[in-house]
Design a protein around this motif. Structure first.
Motif, short mmCIF file in Angstrom:
data_model
loop_
_atom_site.label_atom_id
_atom_site.label_comp_id
_atom_site.label_asym_id
_atom_site.label_seq_id
_atom_site.Cartn_x
_atom_site.Cartn_y
_atom_site.Cartn_z
N LEU B 89 -6.53 -3.58 6.96
CA LEU B 89 -5.99 -4.17 5.90
C LEU B 89 -6.11 -5.67 5.91
CD1 LEU B 89 -3.95 -4.03 3.28
CD2 LEU B 89 -2.15 -3.99 4.82
N LYS B 92 -9.21 -7.66 5.31
CA LYS B 92 -9.64 -7.73 3.91
C LYS B 92 -9.13 -8.81 3.34
CE LYS B 92 -11.91 -3.22 3.40
NZ LYS B 92 -11.38 -2.39 4.28
N LEU B 93 -7.82 -8.83 3.63
CA LEU B 93 -6.85 -9.96 2.98
C LEU B 93 -7.20 -11.35 3.46
CD1 LEU B 93 -3.52 -8.08 2.92
CD2 LEU B 93 -4.88 -8.81 0.74
N PRO B 100 -3.10 -14.38 -0.05
CA PRO B 100 -2.98 -12.93 -0.12
C PRO B 100 -2.66 -12.36 1.43
CG PRO B 100 -4.84 -13.88 -1.02
CD PRO B 100 -4.09 -14.97 -0.86
N GLY B 104 0.32 -9.57 1.76
CA GLY B 104 0.02 -8.23 2.31
C GLY B 104 1.01 -8.07 3.29
#
Lengths: 405, 308
Positions: B89, B92-93, B100, B104
């Motif tokens: 996760l 990717k952020l 972001p 997240g």
């Protein structure tokens, strides 16, 4: 030039554009007036919760979407406004409407105090400061010093605002409906103000500051003042939202002002579209109707007992999932999506620009966001299309070339 | 000023309590620092992951495992979970920027917090007791009045903090992994050019932070005498304040900052009786603001020079 195909282009400020604007406003007015006329009080109460949330979320939009700062303590300002109005009405017998500016001023003042660190710190540090403010607020509200001010402690502060519909108002609405209309009028004023701020020179300065602070400062923007100002304005919006909140909520309790509400505000902001004004309405609607819908869904799931007894928890899980999904799939939020949909048929351009040739969807947004340090958001709330690129513009030759840096 | 201000036993007891709380803040700060050093990001869901770890320990002990076996199992699980989380996760952020990542971790906060409440219920559960927690499980040092004593829980917390600090120091300064980790923290790009697998370093950093978090969650549960899904709410603020005070990129700073903050939040209301109620969160907030205004990099942190 003849305009036969779509999208049609209209000049901002021209007669047809004004007509469109007037039509849009009339439509909004119609919806607002029809709501209390047609719906019973329960449904109306839901919409009446939406309005304060939308105002508070709008404050976050100004702060995060336009000035690129992060606040994790928005609930503190919301709570400050709610307590201010509740205490003034219940303990001091003020007329409710007079408490709204006081709440706004209190939010502005606290915003300046908390926002001063924004002069020196940015990014994560501001997140840390505001997080601490947001978590500390409900704890402070039950301390002895707050109780002396009349916060009511753990039980909360009761506030009952009973209004009679005035005689000159001929529309067939209940007393609650009248309250709803007044509340929406105040909120509309706040939105009108925000549109003015974000569309004017101030909004452009904030966006420039967000995208490149050094360049903005070189061009004459005053970073410290603008950032603190944006924080204070956002706090004032939070406080006015809180003040409106007590109109339909009979008690302000610390329990209902926890960190989770901040998280819901932030989710609402991102879902609606942070760099928009209209997105705040969508965000407010999500905050009200998603738990409702999730509650019904949770009733059908029987995996865990807590799901049916406390559907709010299930709603929070869904809020989290939506937040992550939107960050990945629709980082600009929902409102810009509607704008781009509309621009297939009609687009508004500033005066003095020749009729643009068709622009690929997303083209303008991309050029705006390339330097955006915080998050990719297009500036789509403004009612004009991205200025068409001049021929030979390097951005056109190599879209996204800046990514190489 | 409190009338007991001249009483040695009173002062020592106040200090011991403050330091014990401070040790917990230091552990939270340590987990924050481990993540921040590599990625310059803060995991706002740190506290929720810690609580989740404590709940895993609870489930394992109620299944009949001895508490320390359960803790070691939970440590392994949370290490793996933290690493997987980073890999799937956060990374990717990370590519999308600062905001972001914040969003997240906030989404993670919402999901983990509510899921714990759904699975384990919203009612507080009995506390976890890695250290004996009976009324008599303490060492009396000064016969007051008031009594000055140290509970086994306090001593255990100090021991865990000391062991973790020593372990971290050894890992960072005496192993090849530590060399690579320090290289990544001092210059990410140069480290990558030298062939250090920076992605793996981030992953291990998140895993280690999650494991430290689980241990912290268990100790907080013992110290507060309860375990519920909002266990770490205010503690996270104290941890952030401790990390701010010590410097977000300093392991030693996390320890000193935590202990100092614990001492401060115990001493101020303990000595000045004018103060009513629980203002420790306000003290933490004041510490954050003062540090950021006077010395933004914290006591032991390094100043980051930004190139324009």
């Amino acid at each position: 030039m003849s305009q036969t195909g779509f999208p049609r282009t209209l000049t901002l400020g021209s007669r047809p554009h004004r007509l469109w604007q007037a039509a849009g406003l009339l439509l909004a007015l119609g919806v607002v007036v029809l709501l209390p006329v047609t719906s019973e009080d329960f449904r109306l109460t839901q919409f009446a919760q939406l309005v304060p949330y939308a105002v508070a979320v709008l404050g976050l939009n100004v702060l995060t979407g336009y000035s690129g700062q992060v606040s994790l303590g928005h609930v503190a300002f919301f709570g400050l406004g709610a307590y201010t109005s509740a205490i003034l009405v219940t303990d001091h017998g003020w007329p409710y409407l007079a408490t709204i500016p006081v709440a706004g001023a209190a939010g502005l003042a606290l915003g300046i105090v908390v926002g001063i660190p924004a002069l020196r710190v940015r990014g994560l540090y501001l997140a840390v400061v505001t997080l601490a403010v947001g978590v500390a607020f409900p704890v402070m509200a039950i301390q002895p010093f707050a109780q002396r001010l009349g916060s009511g402690g753990v039980a909360g502060k009761p506030v009952f605002i009973q209004w009679q519909k005035p005689g000159w108002f001929n529309l067939d609405v209940t007393n609650a409906g009248w309250k709803f209309l007044v509340m929406t009028a105040v909120a509309a004023g706040m939105f009108w103000l925000a549109t003015g701020i974000t569309r004017g020179q101030l909004g452009r300065a904030l966006l420039a500051l967000r995208d490149n602070e050094t360049a903005a400062a070189t061009s004459g923007a005053w970073p410290a003042g603008l950032k603190t100002g944006a924080f204070a304005v956002s706090s004032a919006y939070g406080a006015v939202g809180g003040s409106l909140y007590v109109l339909f909520t009979p008690i302000v309790s610390p329990e209902s002002l926890g960190f989770l509400i901040t998280l819901l505000f932030i989710t609402a902001m991102v879902v609606g579209g942070a760099t928009t004004v209209a997105g705040a309405w969508i965000g407010g609607a999500v905050m009200v109707f998603l738990p409702d819908w999730a509650g019904r869904l949770a009733g059908e799931l029987t995996l865990f007992d807590a799901l049916s007894t406390q559907p709010v928890l299930f709603a929070n899980v869904i809020f989290g999932v939506i937040l992550i999904t939107v960050v990945f799939l629709m980082p600009q939020g929902i409102a810009p999506f509607f704008t781009s949909l509309r621009e297939r048929w009609i687009r508004f351009v500033p005066p003095g620009v020749p009729t643009p040739h068709p622009i690929e969807p997303g083209d303008g947004a991309r050029t705006v966001t390339e330097h955006d340090p915080t998050h990719p958001t297009g500036d789509a709330s403004h009612d004009h299309a991205p200025t068409p690129d001049a021929p030979g513009d390097p951005r056109r030759a190599a879209p996204g070339g800046d990514r190489l840096r | 000023v409190s009338p007991d201000a001249g009483n040695v036993a009173y002062l020592l007891q106040l200090a011991a309590g403050g330091l014990a709380a401070g040790a917990l803040y230091a552990l939270v700060a340590l987990a924050i620092v481990i993540v921040y050093k590599t990625t310059l990001r803060i995991n706002l869901a740190q506290g929720e992951l810690a609580t989740l770890g404590a709940f895993v320990v609870l489930s394992l002990t109620s299944a009949g495992l001895p508490v320390w076996v359960a803790i070691i199992l939970a440590l392994a699980v949370s290490f793996a979970a933290g690493a997987v989380l980073e890999r799937t996760l956060i990374r990717k952020l990370e590519a999308r920027g600062l905001f972001p990542v914040i969003l997240g971790t906030l989404a993670l906060f919402l999901i983990v917090n509510a899921t714990m409440a759904i699975v384990w219920g919203t009612e507080p559960r009995g506390r976890l007791t890695p250290f004996p927690a009976g009324v008599d499980d303490k060492i009396d040092l000064l016969t007051g009045p008031p009594l000055f004593y140290l509970t086994y829980g306090m001593l255990g917390t100090f021991a865990v903090l000391a062991a973790l600090m020593l372990g971290t120091w050894w890992l960072l300064n005496r192993t090849k992994f530590g060399l690579g980790y320090r290289a990544v923290t001092s210059n990410r790009d140069a480290a990558a050019l030298l062939g250090i697998p920076i992605g793996r370093m981030f992953m291990l950093g998140w895993g280690a932070a999650a494991a430290v978090g689980t241990l912290t969650g268990v100790l907080v549960s013992q110290s507060l005498g309860t375990l519920d899904f909002n266990l770490m709410g205010p503690i996270l603020i104290f941890g952030l304040a401790a990390a701010t005070l010590g410097g977000f990129d300093s392991v030693a700073g996390a320890c000193v900052g935590g202990l100092a903050l614990g001492l401060l939040t115990a001493m101020v209301p303990g000595l000045f009786t004018v103060i009513e109620g629980d203002l420790s969160l306000l003290v933490a907030l004041a510490v954050i603001l003062v540090v950021l205004l006077l010395r933004p990099q914290g006591l032991f942190g390094s100043k980051r020079v930004e190139r324009v």
